[in-house]
Design a protein around this motif. Structure first.
Motif, PDB file in Angstrom:
ATOM      1  N   ALA A 241     -38.420 -70.266 -24.380  1.00  0.00           N
ATOM      2  CA  ALA A 241     -38.860 -71.001 -25.615  1.00  0.00           C
ATOM      3  C   ALA A 241     -37.774 -70.817 -26.629  1.00  0.00           C
ATOM      4  O   ALA A 241     -37.279 -71.901 -27.234  1.00  0.00           O
ATOM      5  N   GLN A 242     -36.972 -69.689 -26.845  1.00  0.00           N
ATOM      6  CA  GLN A 242     -36.015 -69.741 -27.797  1.00  0.00           C
ATOM      7  C   GLN A 242     -34.785 -70.607 -27.330  1.00  0.00           C
ATOM      8  O   GLN A 242     -34.054 -71.246 -28.217  1.00  0.00           O
ATOM      9  N   SER A 243     -34.521 -70.462 -25.999  1.00  0.00           N
ATOM     10  CA  SER A 243     -33.367 -71.621 -25.686  1.00  0.00           C
ATOM     11  C   SER A 243     -33.663 -72.872 -25.891  1.00  0.00           C
ATOM     12  O   SER A 243     -32.820 -73.704 -26.302  1.00  0.00           O
ATOM     13  N   ALA A 244     -34.872 -73.249 -25.905  1.00  0.00           N
ATOM     14  CA  ALA A 244     -35.363 -74.732 -26.462  1.00  0.00           C
ATOM     15  C   ALA A 244     -34.981 -74.897 -27.940  1.00  0.00           C
ATOM     16  O   ALA A 244     -34.600 -75.943 -28.147  1.00  0.00           O
TER      17      ALA A 244
ATOM     18  N   ARG B 133     -42.679 -62.844 -30.798  1.00  0.00           N
ATOM     19  CA  ARG B 133     -41.958 -63.616 -31.758  1.00  0.00           C
ATOM     20  C   ARG B 133     -41.408 -65.113 -31.131  1.00  0.00           C
ATOM     21  O   ARG B 133     -41.477 -66.180 -31.502  1.00  0.00           O
ATOM     22  N   GLY B 134     -40.806 -64.737 -30.029  1.00  0.00           N
ATOM     23  CA  GLY B 134     -40.299 -65.964 -29.347  1.00  0.00           C
ATOM     24  C   GLY B 134     -41.429 -67.087 -28.953  1.00  0.00           C
ATOM     25  O   GLY B 134     -40.961 -68.125 -28.781  1.00  0.00           O
ATOM     26  N   LEU B 135     -42.441 -66.511 -28.628  1.00  0.00           N
ATOM     27  CA  LEU B 135     -43.461 -66.998 -27.943  1.00  0.00           C
ATOM     28  C   LEU B 135     -44.316 -67.948 -29.091  1.00  0.00           C
ATOM     29  O   LEU B 135     -45.394 -68.676 -28.932  1.00  0.00           O
ATOM     30  N   GLY B 136     -44.153 -67.396 -30.437  1.00  0.00           N
ATOM     31  CA  GLY B 136     -44.776 -68.120 -31.479  1.00  0.00           C
ATOM     32  C   GLY B 136     -45.334 -67.230 -32.375  1.00  0.00           C
ATOM     33  O   GLY B 136     -46.045 -67.894 -33.547  1.00  0.00           O
TER      34      GLY B 136
END
Length: 485
Positions: A78-81, A207-210
């Motif tokens: 997700a963070q890479s996107a 956090r990276g997942l939202g």
């Protein structure tokens, strides 16, 4: 997860005589350490009984290393996107289907589980008893109504999350590493109690997942690691939107996931994750009946991992030492030499590595700078920023460093690396410490270009920079050039 062991002819099996099962080795606990020991011992000719009251594979497979890294992998995707724009690739905000993330985590566990299964170890020649074990004397254990006598016993029962004595915590719904991977819906606001490796990894994963995430730590985050590297990681976590509350005492935890701090400040979330340490699993073992001495840290053992009862050894977290899966695997090798071959093998943590699987990863091995100074070594510190690494520049991941701790004569004492995949790079320094290498060995190494691992070679090379580019060296080169034809 246990180390891979080739399938061979089944070992010699324990024998049942007059209702008692007799074996060379009885292992209590089928986690990483216990299974690694069992796989090696049975294929070397020992008869082995494994006793496990819960899940084969233990904490690492089911509620620790494996699911946490699977969750982090989803978060990194997700963070890479989100960060693709820095390469000129614009993507929409990722849509996280947390039920599918949960399925991914469970699928990874399921994919590894056969390697640690009852069927595999029975096939190797072990006898597996799925029940709680308790000692009935110095040389006998009972499990599931079956009495077991063995030449040697190994307690490898691991550890469990410890709940700090905070008023209201026990009455408040909370998560630990044993339950957090059961979530099928993303928390709206996750409060993390504890800023150690587990707390930081899970904070960054969610956090990276939202999720909104707040970490509450009574001291500073990652207190065992190098402060300079931690400071860099702290800045990254804050920029990602993780709220870090350090140096905070928790006065009370109330209903509705409400945390009151010592200064009266109240933080409210939707979920609470407790990651404030672990305790050894010794309840119900009746270790006193076996003459095995314990402390709140675990079973008291010597350097050979023997307890006060020389028939009983301990391995992994329950042995009261460093709590890492790779330490349990390392213990298995020490125990095989002691138990199977009668060799006086001893544990040596001089080259002990550990990694916090944050992004970037924070990896360490050997002594920190402060530990080296406390031990009165003549300390020299080499540092190399990740910004000087061409691969890091190409991938826009330039926040990080390598910090190498040297003793007298350039002997390598310790290393810290903050970088993407630092856990993959720290092994070089562990080998150097274990082999008592000096810094020149790493400086002369040929590293492939362009790789992140070049940071290690450049840090090592900096040891020679003052001498190589000194006025004395320039004079010597000038003399030599005048003498050469």
């Amino acid at each position: 997860m246990t180390a891979p062991v080739p399938m061979t002819t089944a070992g010699r099996r324990p024998r049942l005589r007059k209702g008692v099962l007799h074996a060379d080795l009885c292992i209590i606990g089928a986690g990483s350490g216990g299974l690694s020991l069992a796989a090696g011992a049975v294929q070397m000719g020992a008869s082995v009984v494994i006793i496990e009251k819960h899940l084969m594979g233990g904490d690492c497979l089911n509620t620790g290393c494996v699911p946490s890294k699977a969750l982090l992998a989803a978060s990194h995707a997700a963070q890479s996107a989100r960060q693709a724009g820095r390469f000129g690739v614009d993507l929409p905000e990722p849509v996280v289907d947390f039920a599918r993330v949960h399925a991914h985590v469970q699928g990874v566990i399921a994919g590894i589980a056969p390697h640690d299964s009852v069927e595999r170890f029975e096939g190797l020649g072990c006898t597996v008893i799925q029940a709680a074990a308790r000692f009935t004397g110095p040389a006998e254990v009972e499990a599931g109504g079956q009495r077991i006598r063995a030449r040697r016993f190994v307690v490898a029962t691991g550890s469990s999350p410890a709940l700090p004595p905070v008023p209201g915590l026990a009455e408040t719904p909370h998560l630990t590493n044993e339950t957090v991977f059961q979530l099928t819906e993303l928390p709206k606001h996750l409060l993390v109690l504890g800023g150690g490796p587990i707390g930081i990894e899970m904070a960054q994963a969610f956090r990276g997942l939202g999720a909104q995430v707040t970490v509450i730590e009574r001291a500073s985050i990652l207190p065992r690691d190098d402060p300079e590297a931690v400071a860099m990681l702290r800045d990254i976590l804050i920029r990602e939107g993780i709220a870090l509350i350090e140096g905070a005492q928790v006065a009370r935890i109330g209903p509705g996931i409400e945390v009151e701090l010592g200064d009266g400040h109240i933080i409210t979330g939707t979920h609470l994750l407790v990651a404030a340490g672990r305790k050894p699993n010794m309840d119900g073992l009746d270790l006193a009946l076996a003459g095995v001495e314990t402390t709140p840290r675990g079973i008291t053992v010597d350097a050979r991992l023997r307890s006060s009862n020389k028939r009983v050894f301990a391995s992994g977290d329950v042995a009261g030492g460093p709590q890492f899966t790779h330490v349990a695997g390392y213990h298995a090798g020490v125990l095989i030499r002691n138990i199977l071959f009668g060799l006086p093998a001893r544990v040596d943590y001089t080259a002990l590595p550990w990694v916090t699987y944050s992004d970037p990863e924070l990896a360490h091995v050997g002594l920190t700078e402060s530990e080296a100074r406390l031990a009165n070594h003549p300390v020299q510190v080499l540092t190399q920023p990740l910004s000087g690494n061409d691969r890091a520049q190409a991938e826009r991941t330039t926040e990080g460093m390598a910090k190498i701790i040297l003793g007298g004569g350039g002997r390598i004492l310790g290393a810290t690396i903050l970088a993407p995949r630092a856990g993959e790079m720290i092994g070089l320094w562990g080998l150097a410490i274990q082999s008592k290498m000096k810094i020149g060995a790493v400086a002369q190494m040929m590293a492939p270009y362009p790789t992140m691992s070049e940071i290690s070679k450049r840090a090592a090379g900096s040891f020679y920079t003052p001498g190589l580019f000194s006025a004395r060296t320039r004079r010597i080169v000038g003399w030599i050039q005048r003498l050469l034809p």
